[in-house]
Enzyme design. Structure first.
Site, short mmCIF file in Angstrom:
data_model
loop_
_atom_site.label_atom_id
_atom_site.label_comp_id
_atom_site.label_asym_id
_atom_site.label_seq_id
_atom_site.Cartn_x
_atom_site.Cartn_y
_atom_site.Cartn_z
N GLU A 198 0.82 -1.22 -0.05
CA GLU A 198 0.09 -0.07 -0.05
C GLU A 198 0.93 1.28 0.15
O GLU A 198 1.11 1.61 1.09
CB GLU A 198 -1.06 -0.06 1.39
CG GLU A 198 -1.70 1.24 1.09
CD GLU A 198 -2.88 1.12 2.57
OE1 GLU A 198 -2.59 0.29 3.21
OE2 GLU A 198 -3.57 2.19 2.33
N LYS A 246 -2.49 -1.97 -3.01
CA LYS A 246 -3.61 -1.24 -2.78
C LYS A 246 -3.18 0.31 -2.78
O LYS A 246 -2.42 0.93 -1.91
CB LYS A 246 -3.69 -1.43 -1.00
CG LYS A 246 -4.85 -0.77 -0.32
CD LYS A 246 -5.21 -1.32 0.85
CE LYS A 246 -5.92 -0.34 1.80
NZ LYS A 246 -6.60 -0.89 2.85
P1 13P Z 1 -9.25 4.07 4.21
O1 13P Z 1 -10.16 3.34 3.16
O2 13P Z 1 -10.10 4.79 5.27
O3 13P Z 1 -8.35 4.98 3.52
O4 13P Z 1 -8.49 3.07 4.96
C1 13P Z 1 -7.90 2.01 4.13
C2 13P Z 1 -6.48 1.61 4.81
O5 13P Z 1 -6.40 0.30 5.32
C3 13P Z 1 -5.45 2.60 5.25
O6 13P Z 1 -4.36 1.82 5.48
#
Ligand code: 13P
Length: 338
Positions: free
Chosen positions: A177, A219
Site C-alpha cells: 500500500e 492497494k
Molecule cells: P481508508 O479506506 O479509510 O483510506 O483505509 C484503508 C486503509 O487500510 C488504510 O491503510
C-alpha cells in the site's frame, strides 16, 4: 509456501463481486474514530464494535477478506470464537496490519517513513499461527511544496519491498500500500504524476527484492484531485485517469488492485470504483479495501449504543453490497436511497 498457493490466496482476496474490509485501525486511530461518536475507546468497546462488523449477517457475500489489528486478531466473538477462526469459517480471509505506523522521515521535513521491519519475520510467523493469511503495510506519500522527494519515495518503496518479501516467506500475501495522500490543493494531473512515479519505484524495488508479483495485492490511492483543489475532477475523470495510470505502471502479473478510500466519502469511493469497472475488463481485478468508506455509516449509526448494533450491521451490509455491485460497474447513486 509455493507461488501457486500465494496466488490462490490473492485470488480469493479479489474474488468477483467482493472486496476487503479494512478494520485494522491502530489503537490511537480507533480512539479518534470513537471520539467522533462520543464513545470511550476501551478494549471492551473495541471488541463490541469489531464483533458487530464481523458478525453482520450476510456480509460474507460481499466481503472476501478483513484486515485486523494486533489486538483484534487475539480477540474473540461474543461466543468466544477467535476472530480469525470465525472469519475463516465464513470463507473470509483474515489479514493483519504489520507496519508500526508512519513516522517523520529524518532530513525530509513534512515527509514520512513507515517503520516496523525490525522483528518482522517473527511477528509474521506468529500472525500466521494465529490464522492470518495476508498482511498489510501502508506507506504514506505527501504532495506539497517541493515534495514528495526522491528520498521519501525510495525509502518507502524499499521498506514496502522488504516487508513484502518477508510476508511471502511466511506464507502470507502482502498487501502493498503506497498511499499518495489526498490532502492539499493539488490537481488531478499532479496526483497522476506522483502516483505514476511512486508505482514505478515500488515495482522496481519489488523486483529487486525478488517479490513474486502474482502473490501480492496492490492497494493504491485513486488518481484524484486534492481535497482543497478548485474544480475537483468528476467521477468520470477520476476513473479514466486512475485506470490509465495503473495500466501504464502496474504489471499485469499482479492479480488484483484493491483501492483505499483515503478520505473520499463513502458514496464517492463506490461511484469511482464502479465507473472504473464499467469500462473493464482490466488486466487485474479492480476491487476495494476500504476502511472509512465502509465503516463511516455503521460507526455513526452504532454511536456506541448497544440498541443500535443491528441497524449498524444493516448499514455495513448496505455499503458492502453497493461496493460489491461496483466490482462489475453496476452501482448507481440512486441505489443509495433504497
Ligand atoms: P481508508 O479506506 O479509510 O483510506 O483505509 C484503508 C486503509 O487500510 C488504510 O491503510
Amino acid at each position: 509456501m509455493s507461488s501457486t498457493e500465494l496466488n490462490s490466496i490473492a485470488q480469493a482476496m479479489v474474488a468477483p463481486n467482493k472486496g476487503i474490509l479494512a478494520a485494522d485501525e491502530s489503537t490511537p486511530t480507533i480512539a479518534k474514530r470513537f471520539k467522533g461518536i462520543d464513545t470511550e475507546s476501551t478494549e471492551v468497546n473495541r471488541q463490541t464494535y469489531r464483533n458487530m462488523l464481523f458478525t453482520a449477517p450476510g456480509v460474507s457475500e460481499y466481503i472476501s477478506g478483513i484486515i485486523l489489528f494486533d489486538e483484534t486478531i487475539r480477540q474473540t466473538t461474543n461466543e468466544g470464537i477467535p476472530f480469525p477462526e470465525y472469519l475463516t469459517s465464513l470463507g473470509i480471509v483474515p489479514g493483519i496490519k504489520v507496519d508500526k505506523g508512519a513516522k517523520e522521515l529524518a532530513a525530509c521535513p513534512g515527509e514520512k517513513i513507515t517503520e516496523g521491519l525490525d522483528g518482522l519475520r517473527e511477528r509474521l510467523n506468529e500472525y500466521y499461527a494465529l490464522g492470518a493469511r495476508f498482511a498489510k503495510w501502508r506507506a504514506v506519500i505527501t504532495i506539497g511544496n517541493g515534495i514528495p522527494s526522491d528520498t521519501c519515495i525510495s525509502a518507502n518503496a524499499h521498506a514496502l519491498a522488504r516487508y513484502a518479501a518477508l510476508a511471502q516467506e511466511s506464507g502470507m500475501v502482502p498487501i502493498v500500500e503506497p498511499e499518495v495522500l489526498m490532502d492539499g490543493d493539488h490537481s488531478l494531473d499532479t496526483c497522476y504524476q506522483v502516483t505514476a512515479k511512486v508505482l514505478d519505484v515500488v515495482f522496481s524495488e519489488l523486483k529487486n527484492q525478488k517479490v513474486g508479483l502474482n502473490g501480492i495485492i496492490l492497494k493504491p490511492n485513486m488518481v484524484i484531485s486534492g481535497t482543497d483543489a478548485n474544480n475537483r475532477a468528476d467521477v468520470a475523470m477520476v476513473a479514466s485517469a486512475t485506470v490509465d495510470c495503473l495500466i501504464s505502471h502496474v504489471p499485469s502479473e499482479v492479480p488484483g488492485i484493491a483501492f483505499l478510500s483515503g478520505g473520499q466519502t463513502s458514496e464517492e469511493a463506490t461511484a469511482h470504483l464502479s465507473a472504473m469497472n464499467e469500462f473493464g475488463p482490466h488486466p487485474w481485478q479492480l476491487s476495494f479495501s476500504y476502511g472509512r468508506a465502509l465503516q463511516a455509516s455503521p460507526l455513526r449509526v452504532w454511536g456506541g449504543n448497544k440498541n443500535n448494533l443491528e441497524s449498524a450491521q444493516a448499514e455495513l451490509l448496505k455499503r458492502s453490497r453497493l461496493n460489491g455491485l461496483a466490482r462489475t460497474g453496476n452501482y448507481n447513486p440512486q441505489m443509495e436511497s433504497v
